[in-house]
Design an enzyme around this catalytic site. Structure first.
Site, PDB file in Angstrom:
ATOM      1  NE  ARG A 241      -4.242  -1.310  -0.203  1.00  0.00           N
ATOM      2  CZ  ARG A 241      -4.307  -2.290  -1.116  1.00  0.00           C
ATOM      3  NH1 ARG A 241      -3.294  -2.524  -1.938  1.00  0.00           N
ATOM      4  NH2 ARG A 241      -5.400  -3.022  -1.234  1.00  0.00           N
ATOM      5  CD  GLU A 270      -2.980   3.384  -5.539  1.00  0.00           C
ATOM      6  OE1 GLU A 270      -2.115   2.696  -5.000  1.00  0.00           O
ATOM      7  OE2 GLU A 270      -3.991   2.897  -6.089  1.00  0.00           O
ATOM      8  CG  HIS A 288      -2.947  -0.510  -7.297  1.00  0.00           C
ATOM      9  ND1 HIS A 288      -3.465   0.104  -6.180  1.00  0.00           N
ATOM     10  CD2 HIS A 288      -2.796  -1.822  -6.945  1.00  0.00           C
ATOM     11  CE1 HIS A 288      -3.631  -0.787  -5.202  1.00  0.00           C
ATOM     12  NE2 HIS A 288      -3.225  -1.968  -5.651  1.00  0.00           N
TER      13      HIS A 288
HETATM   14  C1  DGY Z   1      -4.971  -5.906  -3.448  1.00  0.00           C
HETATM   15  O1  DGY Z   1      -5.576  -6.943  -3.733  1.00  0.00           O
HETATM   16  O2  DGY Z   1      -5.005  -5.419  -2.317  1.00  0.00           O
HETATM   17  C2  DGY Z   1      -4.193  -5.263  -4.531  1.00  0.00           C
HETATM   18  O3  DGY Z   1      -3.646  -4.067  -4.122  1.00  0.00           O
HETATM   19  C3  DGY Z   1      -5.039  -5.045  -5.781  1.00  0.00           C
HETATM   20  O4  DGY Z   1      -5.555  -6.205  -6.241  1.00  0.00           O
END
Ligand code: DGY
Length: 331
Positions: A241, A270, A288
């Site tokens: 993240r 984001e 992402h």
């Molecule tokens: C997640 O699954 O948390 C990823 O960041 C996106 O698929």
């Protein structure tokens, strides 16, 4: 009565057939829409739903739970990360929250390695130059990058994704470090990694990969003081993240060559990027796409649907994340 399932974005895979075959009524986003739902539309869309198939871009807080109504039983996040959902609030209201672990682990680990190699060997910069007509033949001093073989890999986040990232380093004979307050014997057994203090990991690693989720302990774990102790040749990769890294401090570190390069798939705000990041040649930037393989996304859809179907029939969903959840009475 058929449970009403609100789906906030059209996704890939067999989700629609599976939900309909189980007798669910579906509320889908408008045909052709392919963007996160604006907040007012999301709040309207989930009204009266028994279950929501949600995206990581949908914020589920008290306001959203109020908008959905007291009949809501499950929010199935189409992601492994679930920091977009207030899980304590969900538990208070008897709403199950689920995620999609495991099925996207390999795909995300692959993107971490793609970013690591692209940043270390300057693929973004050199490809941009070639496309701009700046390739005039081989040059002995062109785009010299960092060697991978035998180097040290520091893993931040020794969970499922971190484990696979570490295992893939065998091909480069890397030494693997991680930093965990109590140690993780399973991680060490599977990867041969050594547990060290965070500062030691930052000082000694040639490649530092963050696969950390976002929570109070991980926010801005990497900022100016941490960049100051990394090697000038270090490459930082982030696939968990974005807010784990102080992005403004990263821009300064890259601009001032405190580290060699960074490869990012996730961002602090984001879809916005910190000022100046986009202009930096030593940053490889992806939108992402960590879990964005055909297989992973199809499996995520099935997993989310199966979680919804379990919850609306009063069962404990297999990928429940608010483990103190109790089904609503009468469910
Ligand atoms: C997640 O699954 O948390 C990823 O960041 C996106 O698929």
């Amino acid at each position: 009565m058929s449970p009403l399932i609100a789906v906030t974005r059209r996704i890939t895979g067999q989700w629609e057939e599976r939900l309909r075959a189980a007798g669910c009524e579906l509320r889908l986003p408008p045909a052709g829409a392919d963007a996160p739902m604006p907040r007012p539309q999301l709040l309207e869309h989930i009204k009266g739903a028994d279950g929501v198939l949600a995206m990581l871009t949908d914020r589920f807080d008290a306001e959203a739970f109020d908008a959905a109504g007291p009949q809501l039983r499950v929010v199935a996040n189409y992601a492994v990360g679930f920091n977009n959902i207030d899980t304590a609030e969900a538990t208070r209201r008897g709403v199950a929250v689920t995620n999609t672990p495991d099925v996207l682990t390999a795909a995300t680990a692959d993107i971490a390695w793609a970013l690591l190699m692209a940043s270390a060997r300057r693929l973004g910069e050199s490809e941009r130059d070639l496309r701009a007509g700046k390739f005039h033949g081989w040059g002995p001093n062109d785009y010299l990058g960092m060697d991978l073989d035998g180097k040290t890999l520091g893993i931040l986040g020794p969970g499922r994704i971190g484990t696979v990232i570490a295992k893939r380093s065998i091909g480069w004979d890397m030494k693997v470090l991680y930093a965990h307050p109590t140690g993780k014997p399973d991680f060490e057994r599977e990867t041969g990694a050594k547990n060290v203090a965070l500062d030691q990991l930052l000082r000694e690693s040639d490649f530092i990969v963050s696969a950390l989720p976002l929570n109070d302990r991980t926010k801005h774990l990497i900022g100016a003081p941490q960049f100051a102790i990394m090697k000038k040749t270090a490459v930082l990769v982030s696939v968990g993240r974005g807010p784990v890294i102080d992005e403004a401090a990263l821009v300064t570190a890259l601009r001032e060559k405190q580290i060699f390069a960074a490869g990012l798939d996730v961002y602090e705000f984001e879809p916005k990027l910190a000022d100046g990041l986009m202009q930096l040649e030593n940053a490889v930037l992806l939108p992402h796409i960590g879990s964005g393989s055909v297989g992973a996304r199809a499996d995520m859809a099935i997993m989310a649907v199966d979680n919804i179907l379990a919850a609306v029939s009063g069962k404990r969903p297999p990928q429940l994340v608010n483990s103190d959840w109790q089904p609503k009475t009468g469910a």
